[in-house]
Write an enzyme that holds these catalytic residues in place. Structure first.
Site, PDB file in Angstrom:
ATOM      1  CD  GLU A  23      11.068  11.375  11.087  1.00 22.84           C
ATOM      2  OE1 GLU A  23      11.849  10.701  10.368  1.00 22.84           O
ATOM      3  OE2 GLU A  23       9.862  11.527  10.850  1.00 22.84           O
TER       4      GLU A  23
ATOM      5  CB  ALA B 250       6.082  14.684  16.872  1.00 25.24           C
ATOM      6  CG  LEU B 251       9.867  18.967  12.110  1.00 27.29           C
ATOM      7  CD1 LEU B 251       9.055  18.628  10.855  1.00 27.29           C
ATOM      8  CD2 LEU B 251      10.182  20.478  12.128  1.00 27.29           C
TER       9      LEU B 251
ATOM     10  CD  GLU C 260      10.405  26.285  18.825  1.00 26.55           C
ATOM     11  OE1 GLU C 260       9.960  27.033  17.947  1.00 26.55           O
ATOM     12  OE2 GLU C 260       9.689  25.761  19.714  1.00 26.55           O
TER      13      GLU C 260
ATOM     14  N   GLY D 281      32.359  34.214  39.844  1.00 27.29           N
ATOM     15  CA  GLY D 281      33.614  33.505  40.124  1.00 27.29           C
ATOM     16  C   GLY D 281      33.351  32.056  40.503  1.00 27.29           C
TER      17      GLY D 281
HETATM   18  N1  CAA Z   1       6.398  29.499   6.078  1.00 25.42           N
HETATM   19  C1  CAA Z   1       5.614  28.801   5.216  1.00 25.42           C
HETATM   20  N2  CAA Z   1       6.130  27.967   4.284  1.00 25.42           N
HETATM   21  C2  CAA Z   1       7.464  27.832   4.237  1.00 25.42           C
HETATM   22  C3  CAA Z   1       8.331  28.529   5.100  1.00 25.42           C
HETATM   23  C4  CAA Z   1       7.745  29.390   6.056  1.00 25.42           C
HETATM   24  N3  CAA Z   1       8.491  30.089   6.909  1.00 25.42           N
HETATM   25  N4  CAA Z   1       9.597  28.182   4.823  1.00 25.42           N
HETATM   26  C5  CAA Z   1       9.546  27.317   3.808  1.00 25.42           C
HETATM   27  N5  CAA Z   1       8.261  27.096   3.440  1.00 25.42           N
HETATM   28  C6  CAA Z   1       7.758  26.247   2.362  1.00 25.42           C
HETATM   29  C7  CAA Z   1       8.394  26.709   1.052  1.00 25.42           C
HETATM   30  O1  CAA Z   1       7.627  27.747   0.477  1.00 25.42           O
HETATM   31  C8  CAA Z   1       8.372  25.460   0.219  1.00 25.42           C
HETATM   32  O2  CAA Z   1       7.066  25.255  -0.296  1.00 25.42           O
HETATM   33  P1  CAA Z   1       6.845  24.773  -1.818  1.00 25.42           P
HETATM   34  O3  CAA Z   1       7.564  23.463  -1.935  1.00 25.42           O
HETATM   35  O4  CAA Z   1       5.373  24.660  -1.913  1.00 25.42           O
HETATM   36  O5  CAA Z   1       7.456  25.832  -2.669  1.00 25.42           O
HETATM   37  C9  CAA Z   1       8.615  24.359   1.241  1.00 25.42           C
HETATM   38  O6  CAA Z   1       8.239  24.904   2.530  1.00 25.42           O
HETATM   39  C10 CAA Z   1      10.054  23.909   1.279  1.00 25.42           C
HETATM   40  O7  CAA Z   1      10.844  25.026   1.623  1.00 25.42           O
HETATM   41  P2  CAA Z   1      12.411  25.035   1.483  1.00 25.42           P
HETATM   42  O8  CAA Z   1      12.774  24.648   0.078  1.00 25.42           O
HETATM   43  O9  CAA Z   1      12.892  26.317   2.009  1.00 25.42           O
HETATM   44  O10 CAA Z   1      12.817  23.828   2.432  1.00 25.42           O
HETATM   45  P3  CAA Z   1      14.227  23.285   2.862  1.00 25.42           P
HETATM   46  O11 CAA Z   1      14.188  21.818   2.856  1.00 25.42           O
HETATM   47  O12 CAA Z   1      15.317  23.963   2.096  1.00 25.42           O
HETATM   48  O13 CAA Z   1      14.312  23.674   4.434  1.00 25.42           O
HETATM   49  C11 CAA Z   1      14.867  24.980   6.345  1.00 25.42           C
HETATM   50  C12 CAA Z   1      14.297  24.919   4.905  1.00 25.42           C
HETATM   51  C13 CAA Z   1      14.711  26.441   6.707  1.00 25.42           C
HETATM   52  C14 CAA Z   1      16.324  24.571   6.410  1.00 25.42           C
HETATM   53  C15 CAA Z   1      14.014  24.075   7.284  1.00 25.42           C
HETATM   54  O14 CAA Z   1      14.267  22.715   7.050  1.00 25.42           O
HETATM   55  C16 CAA Z   1      14.241  24.369   8.753  1.00 25.42           C
HETATM   56  O15 CAA Z   1      13.700  25.327   9.295  1.00 25.42           O
HETATM   57  N6  CAA Z   1      15.030  23.505   9.439  1.00 25.42           N
HETATM   58  C17 CAA Z   1      15.163  23.587  10.884  1.00 25.42           C
HETATM   59  C18 CAA Z   1      14.152  22.706  11.543  1.00 25.42           C
HETATM   60  C19 CAA Z   1      13.822  23.154  12.928  1.00 25.42           C
HETATM   61  O16 CAA Z   1      13.738  24.347  13.228  1.00 25.42           O
HETATM   62  N7  CAA Z   1      13.561  22.189  13.795  1.00 25.42           N
HETATM   63  C20 CAA Z   1      13.135  22.494  15.130  1.00 25.42           C
HETATM   64  C21 CAA Z   1      12.388  21.334  15.655  1.00 25.42           C
HETATM   65  S1  CAA Z   1      11.004  21.746  16.655  1.00 25.42           S
HETATM   66  C22 CAA Z   1      11.621  22.236  18.136  1.00 25.42           C
HETATM   67  O17 CAA Z   1      12.775  22.400  18.338  1.00 25.42           O
HETATM   68  C23 CAA Z   1      10.592  22.533  19.163  1.00 25.42           C
HETATM   69  C24 CAA Z   1      11.016  22.225  20.545  1.00 25.42           C
HETATM   70  O18 CAA Z   1      10.815  21.169  20.998  1.00 25.42           O
HETATM   71  C25 CAA Z   1      11.563  23.274  21.431  1.00 25.42           C
END
Ligand code: CAA
Length: 382
Positions: A126, A123-124, A365, A341
């Protein structure tokens, strides 16, 4: 032949392919009803599929990421709604507990992800935070006996079947400069007072897969519900999604593969202008291109899984695999409908369902746009 696949992995995948083929007659009714049959989830537990990513020391099969990708491809080729439930349970949820759980948390929670009584949830998302996952508003506050969690989660896969969800909530105030700070992962049993599940979403496809809201109102969990460290939950979510994206790439490959298999068989059988439509070059070229893209997508998915199995970084490769495979699946499923078709537009033919089911893969995802951000950041980092 595929350089990433060993004999054990091939055997596991063919066993799952054989089993999932037996489910096909049940799919139309389950999709209509909008539920995954409980006995199918139980059987996945008995077969060990639900625990395949969990180490042997924790009671699972300890299979490789390559094997899991192949199994998800097979499940998706048969039934995409079932595959996404397994991908979430055994991918992001099990993986997050395995990597971040204490010995006690692993003992307590991992069996619930493999006993076949349910499928775990993550649950990520919102209502106001999807792609910008770090802007989530759910809060967690320390209370006498543990934590109090309040907030609303949306589009939660498996919510209705889940023994527990990994809930991402913010501890402390939002820091507008570093929105991911404070986010913490909690293991929340769904029978916790204060937790309720919203009505199932009505979706374009994947109708047998549950997608529901999760509402937490003064939901109390103990101190030991924290997964990993307080404030480090965003990294848990992101690295969980890295693995999850390989699963969605594999799902896309499975959906595209089966659509194209059906289209090829149909093209050889369907006659127009006095010959099988497979004789027409326009159609032959369409199939040749779609199958080439499919093969490339499978290699990208398996490359990311192979890197993961070797403990090498794979964030970028998982994003590339997910981006390419999910977009490939759009083209392949639509090409299949076109080859069928008028019949392809009708519910009597499975290609109609694959086209609807496959549509989700460029969205969940992490959308294609988010994958491009992840790839570009990694390529262009200072
Ligand atoms: N692994 C580990 N840590 C990571 C990481 C990774 N791949 N990517 C980022 N981080 C860490 C960073 O190192 C950073 O840490 P610090 O603050 O300690 O330096 C922190 O996370 C923040 O990183 P960003 O500054 O890159 O964060 P951001 O706010 O710019 O967001 C983003 C990055 C890639 C856009 C991210 O928000 C994202 O992936 N968004 C998409 C969300 C998503 O995929 N949702 C899917 C929902 S779940 C789902 O769909 C499942 C289902 O039901 C089928």
């Amino acid at each position: 032949m595929n350089p990433f696949i060993g004999e054990t992995e091939r055997d596991l995948a063919s066993a799952v392919a054989e089993w999932s083929g037996t489910l096909i007659p049940r799919i139309p009714a389950a999709e209509k009803e909008g539920t995954l049959p409980r006995d199918v989830i139980a059987e996945l537990g008995r077969l060990g599929v639900l625990g395949m990513t969990i180490p042997e020391a924790d009671g699972g099969l300890g299979a490789s990421a390559v094997a899991f990708a192949l199994v998800l491809e097979e499940l998706s080729a048969a039934w995409p709604s079932l595959a996404v439930g397994v991908a979430v349970n055994s991918g992001i949820v099990a993986g997050s507990v395995v990597r971040n759980g204490s010995a006690e948390q692993r003992r307590r929670w991992l069996p619930k992800l493999m006993d076949g009584n349910g499928l775990g949830a993550f649950a990520l998302t919102e209502p106001t935070s999807g792609s910008d996952a770090a802007s989530l508003r759910t809060t967690a506050r320390v209370t006498e006996g543990g934590w109090r969690i309040d907030g609303s989660k949306q589009f939660i896969t498996n919510a209705r079947y889940a023994p527990f969800a990994i809930v991402l909530a913010r501890v402390g105030e939002l820091d507008p400069e570093r929105t991911s700070a404070g986010i913490t992962a909690f293991v929340v049993p769904l029978d916790t007072p204060g937790v309720s599940i919203g009505r199932p979403e009505r979706k374009l496809g994947l109708r047998a897969s549950d997608t529901s809201a999760l509402v937490l109102e003064d939901a109390r969990v103990a101190h030991d519900a924290v997964l990993g460290e307080v404030g480090k939950g965003f990294a848990i979510a992101m690295s969980g999604l890295d693995g999850g994206r390989i699963g969605i790439a594999a799902q896309s490959v499975g959906i595209a593969r089966r659509s194209l298999e059906l289209a090829r068989a149909y093209a050889k059988e369907r006659r127009q202008f006095g010959r099988p439509i497979a004789d027409f070059e326009g159609l032959r070229f369409s199939i040749a291109k779609a199958e080439s893209d499919l093969a490339a997508a499978r290699l990208l998915a398996l490359r990311a899984a192979w890197l993961r199995d070797r403990g090498r970084p794979f964030t970028r490769e998982a994003a590339m695999a997910k981006l390419f495979a999910s977009e490939m699946a759009q083209r392949a499923t639509h090409a299949a409908v076109q080859i069928f078709g008028g019949n392809g537009y009708m519910r009597d033919y499975a290609v109609e369902r694959y086209a609807r089911d496959g549509r989700a893969t460029t969205i969940y995802e992490g959308t294609s746009e988010i994958q491009r951000i992840v790839i570009a950041r990694s390529l262009l980092a200072a």
